[in-house]
Motif scaffolding. Sequence first.
Motif, PDB file in Angstrom:
ATOM      1  N   VAL A   1       0.855  -1.183   0.000  1.00  0.00           N
ATOM      2  CA  VAL A   1       0.000   0.000   0.000  1.00  0.00           C
ATOM      3  C   VAL A   1       0.895   1.238   0.000  1.00  0.00           C
ATOM      4  CG1 VAL A   1      -1.781   1.278   1.226  1.00  0.00           C
ATOM      5  CG2 VAL A   1      -1.804  -1.235   1.223  1.00  0.00           C
ATOM      6  N   CYS A   2       0.595   2.192  -0.879  1.00  0.00           N
ATOM      7  CA  CYS A   2       1.399   3.405  -1.017  1.00  0.00           C
ATOM      8  C   CYS A   2       0.475   4.616  -0.888  1.00  0.00           C
ATOM      9  CB  CYS A   2       2.083   3.460  -2.381  1.00  0.00           C
ATOM     10  SG  CYS A   2       2.965   1.948  -2.858  1.00  0.00           S
ATOM     11  N   ALA A   3       0.755   5.498   0.047  1.00  0.00           N
ATOM     12  CA  ALA A   3      -0.063   6.693   0.264  1.00  0.00           C
ATOM     13  C   ALA A   3       0.845   7.914   0.327  1.00  0.00           C
ATOM     14  CB  ALA A   3      -0.872   6.567   1.548  1.00  0.00           C
ATOM     15  N   PHE A   4       0.428   8.997  -0.348  1.00  0.00           N
ATOM     16  CA  PHE A   4       1.254  10.194  -0.472  1.00  0.00           C
ATOM     17  C   PHE A   4       0.409  11.432  -0.173  1.00  0.00           C
ATOM     18  CE2 PHE A   4       2.600   6.925  -3.399  1.00  0.00           C
ATOM     19  CZ  PHE A   4       3.969   6.820  -3.172  1.00  0.00           C
TER      20      PHE A   4
ATOM     21  N   GLU B   1       0.315  20.528   4.660  1.00  0.00           N
ATOM     22  CA  GLU B   1      -0.361  20.326   5.939  1.00  0.00           C
ATOM     23  C   GLU B   1      -0.614  18.841   6.176  1.00  0.00           C
ATOM     24  OE1 GLU B   1      -0.830  22.776   8.067  1.00  0.00           O
ATOM     25  OE2 GLU B   1       0.113  24.108   6.593  1.00  0.00           O
ATOM     26  N   PRO B   2      -0.657  18.398   7.441  1.00  0.00           N
ATOM     27  CA  PRO B   2      -0.937  16.981   7.720  1.00  0.00           C
ATOM     28  C   PRO B   2      -2.274  16.542   7.127  1.00  0.00           C
ATOM     29  CG  PRO B   2      -0.135  18.087   9.682  1.00  0.00           C
ATOM     30  CD  PRO B   2      -0.394  19.163   8.667  1.00  0.00           C
ATOM     31  N   ALA B   3      -2.378  15.278   6.809  1.00  0.00           N
ATOM     32  CA  ALA B   3      -3.612  14.708   6.252  1.00  0.00           C
ATOM     33  C   ALA B   3      -3.725  13.273   6.726  1.00  0.00           C
ATOM     34  CB  ALA B   3      -3.580  14.776   4.726  1.00  0.00           C
ATOM     35  N   THR B   4      -4.907  12.697   6.530  1.00  0.00           N
ATOM     36  CA  THR B   4      -5.128  11.305   6.920  1.00  0.00           C
ATOM     37  C   THR B   4      -5.657  10.515   5.734  1.00  0.00           C
ATOM     38  OG1 THR B   4      -7.381  11.798   7.674  1.00  0.00           O
ATOM     39  CG2 THR B   4      -5.609  11.894   9.322  1.00  0.00           C
ATOM     40  N   VAL B   5      -5.462   9.189   5.802  1.00  0.00           N
ATOM     41  CA  VAL B   5      -5.972   8.306   4.775  1.00  0.00           C
ATOM     42  C   VAL B   5      -6.317   6.969   5.428  1.00  0.00           C
ATOM     43  CG1 VAL B   5      -3.653   7.509   4.149  1.00  0.00           C
ATOM     44  CG2 VAL B   5      -5.529   7.261   2.512  1.00  0.00           C
ATOM     45  N   ALA B   6      -7.445   6.397   5.012  1.00  0.00           N
ATOM     46  CA  ALA B   6      -7.822   5.067   5.474  1.00  0.00           C
ATOM     47  C   ALA B   6      -7.172   4.030   4.577  1.00  0.00           C
ATOM     48  CB  ALA B   6      -9.339   4.909   5.453  1.00  0.00           C
ATOM     49  N   VAL B   7      -6.435   3.115   5.169  1.00  0.00           N
ATOM     50  CA  VAL B   7      -5.734   2.089   4.393  1.00  0.00           C
ATOM     51  C   VAL B   7      -6.494   0.778   4.512  1.00  0.00           C
ATOM     52  CG1 VAL B   7      -3.521   3.247   4.671  1.00  0.00           C
ATOM     53  CG2 VAL B   7      -4.204   1.498   6.321  1.00  0.00           C
ATOM     54  N   PRO B   8      -6.303  -0.153   3.585  1.00  0.00           N
ATOM     55  CA  PRO B   8      -7.043  -1.421   3.605  1.00  0.00           C
ATOM     56  C   PRO B   8      -6.811  -2.195   4.906  1.00  0.00           C
ATOM     57  CG  PRO B   8      -5.998  -1.118   1.478  1.00  0.00           C
ATOM     58  CD  PRO B   8      -5.470  -0.037   2.360  1.00  0.00           C
TER      59      PRO B   8
ATOM     60  N   ASP C   1      -4.281   3.453  13.008  1.00  0.00           N
ATOM     61  CA  ASP C   1      -5.002   3.418  14.271  1.00  0.00           C
ATOM     62  C   ASP C   1      -6.060   2.324  14.232  1.00  0.00           C
ATOM     63  OD1 ASP C   1      -7.237   4.385  12.905  1.00  0.00           O
ATOM     64  OD2 ASP C   1      -7.000   6.446  13.618  1.00  0.00           O
ATOM     65  N   ALA C   2      -6.883   2.280  15.264  1.00  0.00           N
ATOM     66  CA  ALA C   2      -7.868   1.198  15.381  1.00  0.00           C
ATOM     67  C   ALA C   2      -8.870   1.202  14.233  1.00  0.00           C
ATOM     68  CB  ALA C   2      -8.589   1.305  16.720  1.00  0.00           C
ATOM     69  N   ASP C   3      -9.065   2.351  13.618  1.00  0.00           N
ATOM     70  CA  ASP C   3     -10.007   2.455  12.502  1.00  0.00           C
ATOM     71  C   ASP C   3      -9.322   2.292  11.138  1.00  0.00           C
ATOM     72  OD1 ASP C   3     -12.227   2.982  14.187  1.00  0.00           O
ATOM     73  OD2 ASP C   3     -11.551   5.068  14.384  1.00  0.00           O
ATOM     74  N   GLY C   4      -8.058   1.925  11.172  1.00  0.00           N
ATOM     75  CA  GLY C   4      -7.324   1.737   9.916  1.00  0.00           C
ATOM     76  C   GLY C   4      -6.921   3.039   9.255  1.00  0.00           C
ATOM     77  N   VAL C   5      -6.805   4.112  10.032  1.00  0.00           N
ATOM     78  CA  VAL C   5      -6.457   5.420   9.490  1.00  0.00           C
ATOM     79  C   VAL C   5      -4.991   5.726   9.795  1.00  0.00           C
ATOM     80  CG1 VAL C   5      -6.888   7.910   9.644  1.00  0.00           C
ATOM     81  CG2 VAL C   5      -8.810   6.292   9.636  1.00  0.00           C
ATOM     82  N   VAL C   6      -4.300   6.223   8.789  1.00  0.00           N
ATOM     83  CA  VAL C   6      -2.899   6.616   8.939  1.00  0.00           C
ATOM     84  C   VAL C   6      -2.805   8.131   8.837  1.00  0.00           C
ATOM     85  CG1 VAL C   6      -0.622   6.543   7.846  1.00  0.00           C
ATOM     86  CG2 VAL C   6      -1.974   4.448   8.052  1.00  0.00           C
ATOM     87  N   ARG C   7      -2.021   8.719   9.729  1.00  0.00           N
ATOM     88  CA  ARG C   7      -1.777  10.160   9.680  1.00  0.00           C
ATOM     89  C   ARG C   7      -0.502  10.419   8.883  1.00  0.00           C
ATOM     90  NH1 ARG C   7       1.213  14.121  11.926  1.00  0.00           N
ATOM     91  NH2 ARG C   7       0.200  16.145  12.373  1.00  0.00           N
ATOM     92  N   LEU C   8      -0.618  11.303   7.897  1.00  0.00           N
ATOM     93  CA  LEU C   8       0.521  11.657   7.060  1.00  0.00           C
ATOM     94  C   LEU C   8       0.979  13.075   7.393  1.00  0.00           C
ATOM     95  CD1 LEU C   8      -0.925  10.413   3.640  1.00  0.00           C
ATOM     96  CD2 LEU C   8       0.809   9.257   5.006  1.00  0.00           C
TER      97      LEU C   8
ATOM     98  N   GLY D   1       4.273  14.037   3.382  1.00  0.00           N
ATOM     99  CA  GLY D   1       4.659  12.744   3.935  1.00  0.00           C
ATOM    100  C   GLY D   1       4.114  11.590   3.117  1.00  0.00           C
ATOM    101  N   ALA D   2       4.672  10.419   3.338  1.00  0.00           N
ATOM    102  CA  ALA D   2       4.235   9.208   2.646  1.00  0.00           C
ATOM    103  C   ALA D   2       4.143   8.070   3.646  1.00  0.00           C
ATOM    104  CB  ALA D   2       5.191   8.850   1.520  1.00  0.00           C
TER     105      ALA D   2
END
Length: 543
Positions: free
Chosen positions: A494-497, A502-509, A526-533, A537-538
């Motif tokens: 999984v690749c997220a950019f 500014e910081p952002a979030t993305v839900a990963v599989p 996190d517990a909900d599958g969300v990553v803080r970028l 950031g990547a």
Amino acid sequence: MTGAATPEDHWRGAVVYQVYPRSFRDGSGDGIGDLPGIIEKLPYIASLGVDAVWISPFFASPMHDFGYDVSDYRAVEPMFGTLADADRLVAEAHRLGLKVLIDFVLAHTSDEHPWFKDSRVSREGAHADWYIWADPKPDGSPPNNWLSVFGGGAWGWEPRRRQYYLHHFLSTQPKLNLRHEPVVNALEEIAAWWLDRGVDGFRLDAVDFMVSDPAMPDNPPHPTRRIALRPYNMQLHENDLAHPETVDVLMRLRRVMDDYPDTFAIAEVGSEPAKMTPLERAEYYTAQTHDPRIHMAYTLGLMKGPGTATAIRDAIEHVETHINSGWLCWAFSNHDVERVVSRWGDGSPASAKLFNALLLSLRGAVCVYQGEELGLTEAEVPQDRLRDPYGITYYPHFKGRDGSRTPMPWTAEPPAGGFSDSGEADLWLPLPPEHLERCVARQEADPESVLAHWRRFIDWRRTQDPLRFGALTMLPAGDPVLAFEREHDGARLVCAFNLGAEPATVAVPAGSTAAEGHGWTATAPDADGVVRLDGWGAWFGTR
């Protein structure tokens, strides 16, 4: 895109480093980069983990367009060195495990080329039909309304023939007639001559301009560009660009190259929409379904578009769904466009790291322009130091291409930063003081530098089969985040950019676990599958 980057077709996953010879390293002390300077720095290029080096033109040339106006395809321009230097460069690159691509200008020559000197004097000579000639209209005006990219009309008058010749760029760059069999034969012989000398392939300049409509109808007006800075942009280029017969020339070159194992070519596709979009033309030029065409293409359309997550996502999705049997080479910068860290980023090292990693994560081959591994910003070149005829014509509203062509900074010492032993006034373009702060020597001493990050990431990429060989599937994400998954033989990455400051979030599989070793902090979802970028950031994860 169909197919995969395999060891058998090594070019599909190749990382190619572009060198602009005038600006890479001056070995002679005259303020202009040259082939001995490139040879000196080949170990540095090899240390970047790339597979090949593409060298912009070093052929004999009057240098009106800095080598893209060739007067002899089989000679080296003396300011760059000798043919023996070219041979030595190829041999040393091969010793270091690097392939060598050279720029091949098929669309036009210099007006000082012997072919054109002969062609322009008579309609009956041996080279009379080697260029595009046309009679004037009854009122003496050019045969149609085609315009030059660099300004003005695309037709030059030759009083000895009482005809106009076509030039898509400078008037000193007459257009070759690639429908004339002797011309294509001669270019094939030149290609074979360089392949016999050991080069591993070509970057093909200005492919869209190789063949135009033989009937020469007027171009229609562009529906929205009513009063553009450059008149060229006020036309729809339906008739002067990208004629379907372009692929005939490309297939002939491909057949020549097929006699030389492990060689490949990259076609340059422009940014104008013509009758097909740039990405559609990339597919057309590279399709392999019947007779193989050229190996792959990159497009200036992506580089000149917005660097938003949405725009890049749209380009990726188009490539994945429409470039079927063809192949794309991804590039974010080259010598013709503003540097990516200034054009799409905020000039920061963080944005440079982000775009380098994104480029190396896409499916296809990759071209990286010299200095991108340092995060160099676009230079501000004073008007009195401009060299690019394109920028001189349209200054100050368009400053041309000099800002991306300034000398490579090797050390922090002014005025020449290790590029040359000359004084600043003798450099062909000035070296910006801010680039000295990002020089190679300083970055090699800093483990957090853009250069160190490039090396870590490309080393890590080499261990990741999904990045090298895998399919690509887009993942849900909104601006400024771009996310996709690469998969190969059951391994998923999984690749997220975050394409913003500014910081952002993305839900990963579900089931994604942070990967390590690529240069960013491996933060777990996190517990909900969300990553803080972080800003620029990547995040990379396996599942």
